[in-house]
Design a protein around this motif. Sequence first.
Motif, PDB file in Angstrom:
ATOM      1  N   LEU A 234      -4.333   7.775   6.902  1.00  0.00           N
ATOM      2  CA  LEU A 234      -5.280   6.783   6.409  1.00  0.00           C
ATOM      3  C   LEU A 234      -4.785   6.179   5.095  1.00  0.00           C
ATOM      4  N   ALA A 235      -4.249   7.024   4.218  1.00  0.00           N
ATOM      5  CA  ALA A 235      -3.708   6.512   2.953  1.00  0.00           C
ATOM      6  C   ALA A 235      -2.534   5.575   3.211  1.00  0.00           C
ATOM      7  N   VAL A 240      -0.736   3.483   0.558  1.00  0.00           N
ATOM      8  CA  VAL A 240      -0.606   4.539  -0.443  1.00  0.00           C
ATOM      9  C   VAL A 240       0.242   5.618   0.231  1.00  0.00           C
ATOM     10  N   GLU A 241       1.555   5.500   0.067  1.00  0.00           N
ATOM     11  CA  GLU A 241       2.499   6.326   0.827  1.00  0.00           C
ATOM     12  C   GLU A 241       2.927   7.531   0.006  1.00  0.00           C
ATOM     13  N   THR A 242       2.024   8.490  -0.101  1.00  0.00           N
ATOM     14  CA  THR A 242       2.241   9.645  -0.957  1.00  0.00           C
ATOM     15  C   THR A 242       3.284  10.587  -0.360  1.00  0.00           C
ATOM     16  N   LEU A 243       3.643  11.615  -1.151  1.00  0.00           N
ATOM     17  CA  LEU A 243       4.449  12.696  -0.595  1.00  0.00           C
ATOM     18  C   LEU A 243       3.593  13.483   0.396  1.00  0.00           C
ATOM     19  N   ASP A 275      -4.045   4.628  17.267  1.00  0.00           N
ATOM     20  CA  ASP A 275      -2.987   3.731  17.737  1.00  0.00           C
ATOM     21  C   ASP A 275      -3.324   2.266  17.462  1.00  0.00           C
ATOM     22  N   ASP A 276      -4.511   1.863  17.882  1.00  0.00           N
ATOM     23  CA  ASP A 276      -4.913   0.461  17.726  1.00  0.00           C
ATOM     24  C   ASP A 276      -5.768   0.346  16.465  1.00  0.00           C
ATOM     25  N   VAL A 277      -5.121   0.194  15.333  1.00  0.00           N
ATOM     26  CA  VAL A 277      -5.781   0.278  14.028  1.00  0.00           C
ATOM     27  C   VAL A 277      -6.655  -0.955  13.777  1.00  0.00           C
ATOM     28  N   PRO A 278      -7.951  -0.765  13.546  1.00  0.00           N
ATOM     29  CA  PRO A 278      -8.811  -1.896  13.157  1.00  0.00           C
ATOM     30  C   PRO A 278      -8.643  -2.160  11.655  1.00  0.00           C
ATOM     31  N   PHE A 279      -7.994  -3.246  11.318  1.00  0.00           N
ATOM     32  CA  PHE A 279      -7.564  -3.467   9.937  1.00  0.00           C
ATOM     33  C   PHE A 279      -8.727  -3.472   8.951  1.00  0.00           C
ATOM     34  N   ASP A 280      -9.768  -4.238   9.219  1.00  0.00           N
ATOM     35  CA  ASP A 280     -10.887  -4.303   8.275  1.00  0.00           C
ATOM     36  C   ASP A 280     -11.538  -2.933   8.102  1.00  0.00           C
ATOM     37  N   ALA A 281     -11.684  -2.202   9.197  1.00  0.00           N
ATOM     38  CA  ALA A 281     -12.329  -0.887   9.130  1.00  0.00           C
ATOM     39  C   ALA A 281     -11.489   0.107   8.352  1.00  0.00           C
ATOM     40  N   VAL A 282     -10.165   0.055   8.519  1.00  0.00           N
ATOM     41  CA  VAL A 282      -9.302   1.004   7.818  1.00  0.00           C
ATOM     42  C   VAL A 282      -9.302   0.723   6.323  1.00  0.00           C
ATOM     43  N   ARG A 293     -10.389   8.476  -0.022  1.00  0.00           N
ATOM     44  CA  ARG A 293      -9.543   7.614  -0.854  1.00  0.00           C
ATOM     45  C   ARG A 293      -8.664   8.454  -1.784  1.00  0.00           C
ATOM     46  N   THR A 294      -7.414   8.053  -1.929  1.00  0.00           N
ATOM     47  CA  THR A 294      -6.488   8.774  -2.793  1.00  0.00           C
ATOM     48  C   THR A 294      -6.818   8.502  -4.253  1.00  0.00           C
ATOM     49  N   PRO A 295      -7.109   9.543  -5.036  1.00  0.00           N
ATOM     50  CA  PRO A 295      -7.346   9.333  -6.460  1.00  0.00           C
ATOM     51  C   PRO A 295      -6.025   9.107  -7.192  1.00  0.00           C
ATOM     52  N   ARG A 296      -6.101   8.709  -8.434  1.00  0.00           N
ATOM     53  CA  ARG A 296      -4.880   8.443  -9.185  1.00  0.00           C
ATOM     54  C   ARG A 296      -4.126   9.733  -9.493  1.00  0.00           C
ATOM     55  N   THR A 297      -4.843  10.840  -9.609  1.00  0.00           N
ATOM     56  CA  THR A 297      -4.210  12.139  -9.847  1.00  0.00           C
ATOM     57  C   THR A 297      -4.456  13.039  -8.646  1.00  0.00           C
TER      58      THR A 297
END
Length: 313
Positions: A234-235, A240-243, A275-282, A293-297
């Motif tokens: 989801l990130a 947001v391509e974290t480790l 597979d079929d990602v709904p862009f607005d929903a994601v 949601r990914t926090p800053r830390t």
Amino acid sequence: MSSGGPAVPSVHLAPEAATFYTAQSSFSDPGGLAPLYADLPDDPAQLGCLARDLMVHRLEGERFGCAIPEERLHNDAETRYLDDILRIIIGRQHAPLTQRRDVGDRFVGVCRDFALLHCSFLRHVGVPARLRSGFADYVGSDGFHGDHVVTEYWDAERGWLLADPQMADPMVVDTFGIDFDPMDVPRDRFLVAGKVWQAIRAGEADPRTFGLHPPQEGPMFGQWFVAGAVRLDLAALNKVETLLWDVWGPGPGSDEEFTDAIRELYDHASLVACDDVPFDAVRNLFARNDGLRTPRTVLSLAPFNGPREVTFR
């Protein structure tokens, strides 16, 4: 090799999604090193091969007959940002990125790093691209699906296609017994995390067959592990391509620790990390849900360097 076949049927990519996935993220941006991209081809498959030729997986030293220095083994894959990855690559051999590196001069990463570099190349040449977290049967054995990250890019004729730049080397193809084009991965060979979550919840998949290691090799498998992959996917769908070992939000450390509220949270996430990602929903789910949601830390559970809190740029 057999073709992976068409992706989920799509007649077009919405302009807002095309714009979003063509722009670099803070993780994929080459920044001041963008001039290094000047001579890149615009073919996704060629770009995948270029990414492969600049990197070696931290577990591939023996396969390529190269003793990877411990410092590189421990630290290269802790590099979150593409501009820093490029600095390491150029620092070891100052040559065009189109020049194949000797294994000893390559960046020592994991699947996420191959995919991030490929994604950065694709975005630079104007191809919408994103990372996908999930599970591949071709990096597992005996029905086990190994934790993995690939690239997903937009093809104007066929829609979203999966590509695995880590496999874009003949020696690696032979080692893993790949019987398909790594630049066109069939969707039944790499399962995106949300699809796996839904199959487990429906009783159609065994959670013990998904993870980093099979049950007999360690505790890194199960529904709790799949939940973490859903969170990462989801990130990544929100650029947001974290480790892979960055963690945040609610998530149990074992299947026994799940609560109904946590399961419901990932039920929602799996509907968009599919597979079929709904862009607005994601985009909306990530923006509005503090638990996803990914926090800053975040907490980094680095395999070699130990747990520590990391604050993003």
